[in-house]
Enzyme design. Structure first.
Site, PDB file in Angstrom:
ATOM      1  CE  LYS A 112      27.692  49.096  39.247  1.00 15.24           C
ATOM      2  NZ  LYS A 112      28.654  48.514  40.033  1.00 15.24           N
ATOM      3  CE  LYS A 193      28.513  52.101  47.511  1.00 13.54           C
ATOM      4  NZ  LYS A 193      27.901  50.820  47.490  1.00 13.54           N
ATOM      5  CE  LYS A 196      33.037  44.761  47.227  1.00 12.70           C
ATOM      6  NZ  LYS A 196      31.968  44.756  46.236  1.00 12.70           N
TER       7      LYS A 196
END
Ligand code: ATP
Ligand code: LTN
Length: 327
Positions: A112, A193, A196
């Site tokens: 991140k 995957k 969101k």
């Protein structure tokens, strides 16, 4: 007295992936454990900028969705992380017990921090706050996706170090990873995957999608050029993903679904999966709407946070005492 705890970050819309990966196993396990805790990790959401108005709405939506999905509030302690002031306080005491080197090895931080040039200190200390979430109530098992396994292991290492330095204080937690079969993939790119934070909404089914949206997304899901409905994750990731979704939501075995579609085309199979998903989500959405309107949600959260605060306060006092910060 086995205890189970997990949390979800309200960083985007609640997806079918979150439901199948995190909530379905919790609903299945809620009666098998003595105590179960489920919270909205709203403090963790702040590690990456969130629009305040959207975040506020989403936090409430997550709680209503947990219950609409079958989480039993009389069995499970449900709360907002940010309403327990002892959790960040415990986190600080744990930060002083965590090695800079071990925190630097966290893969999520590495990934991140690469994606954002301006990242916060909170993104780095995120796993220690997560350790506080887990350790304050002596959780034994933490059901999470594989990406969170390293964080649960860090919580365990920090707990072990604390126990060794200051005396027995924490139960050592273990990650509980749902079986690989329930990793739901993106409909447009079934090699990654369903997430969101994905930018292309066509590959992601949210729990708030209408029947039309669900049908459109599933009918356009990426599949292969064969005409054979069979489970083969390596060569047929799209069809396998749809089989997984249909199996979890209908309770049918994958082999039984395969048999039903021998000699039929992908269009018929996709229409069948769309119907199962739409039907399931419609039922959940009806409950969800009723929960959002009533005041039951506040009652559940008030009860949940009281229990959570009492446990965290006791653990905080115990830690302070053992560390020597008392009058
Ligand atoms: P983000 O995309 O922002 O990282 P996310 O959708 O992965 O978010 P998280 O809040 O990180 O969601 O995950 C909550 C939990 O939901 C995870 O621990 C994991 O168990 C589960 N989960 C998320 N996506 C999936 C998926 N596609 N399939 C199965 N489980 C999932
Ligand atoms: N980091 C987790 C959310 C989370 C969590 C926790 C999960 C925060 N604290 C404690 C389990 C236990 C995530 O991104 N899914």
């Amino acid at each position: 007295m086995a205890k189970l705890l997990t949390g979800l970050k309200p960083t985007g819309e609640f997806t079918l992936g979150n439901y199948i990966g995190a909530i379905v196993p919790l609903v299945k396990m809620q009666d098998e454990y003595d105590e179960v805790y489920l919270f909205v990790a709203d403090l963790h959401a702040l590690t990456i900028y969130q629009d305040p108005k959207e975040l506020r709405e989403r936090i409430r939506k997550f709680i209503a969705m947990y219950i609409a999905c079958g989480v039993n509030p009389t069995k499970v302690t449900i709360y907002l992380q940010s309403e327990n002031p002892y959790i960040p306080a415990i986190s600080w005491l744990l930060e002083c017990t965590t090695q800079f080197g071990e925190a630097s090895r966290m893969i999520q931080f590495k990934e991140k921090s690469k994606q954002n040039t301006n990242f916060s200190v909170g993104l780095f200390t995120y796993p220690v706050l997560m350790a506080a979430d887990i350790l304050y109530c002596d959780t034994d098992y933490v059901p999470v996706g594989i990406d969170q396994k390293q964080h649960v292991e860090l919580a365990r290492d920090v707990a072990e170090r604390f126990n060794h330095k200051y005396g027995e204080t924490f139960v050592l937690p273990q990650p509980y990873i749902a079986k690989a079969g329930t990793k739901i993939k993106d409909l447009k790119d079934p090699t990654k995957k369903m997430s969101k934070s994905e930018e292309n909404p066509q590959g992601v089914i949210t729990m708030f999608d209408t029947k039309e949206e669900i049908t459109k997304k599933i009918m356009r899901a990426t599949t292969d050029s064969e005409m054979n409905v069979c489970f083969d994750e390596e060569n047929k990731p799209g069809i396998s993903n749809l089989l997984n979704i249909a199996s979890v939501l209908s309770g049918q075995e994958i082999t039984d679904i395969e048999k039903e579609f021998v000699g039929k085309n992908y269009g018929e199979f996709k229409a069948y999966v769309a119907e199962i998903v739409a039907c399931k989500l419609e039922k959940i959405q009806t409950k969800y709407e009723a929960l959002l309107k009533g005041n039951e949600l506040d009652r559940i959260l008030d009860e949940g946070i009281q229990k959570s605060i009492a446990l965290a306060q006791a653990k905080y006092e115990e830690m302070k005492e053992k560390m020597g910060i008392v009058r």
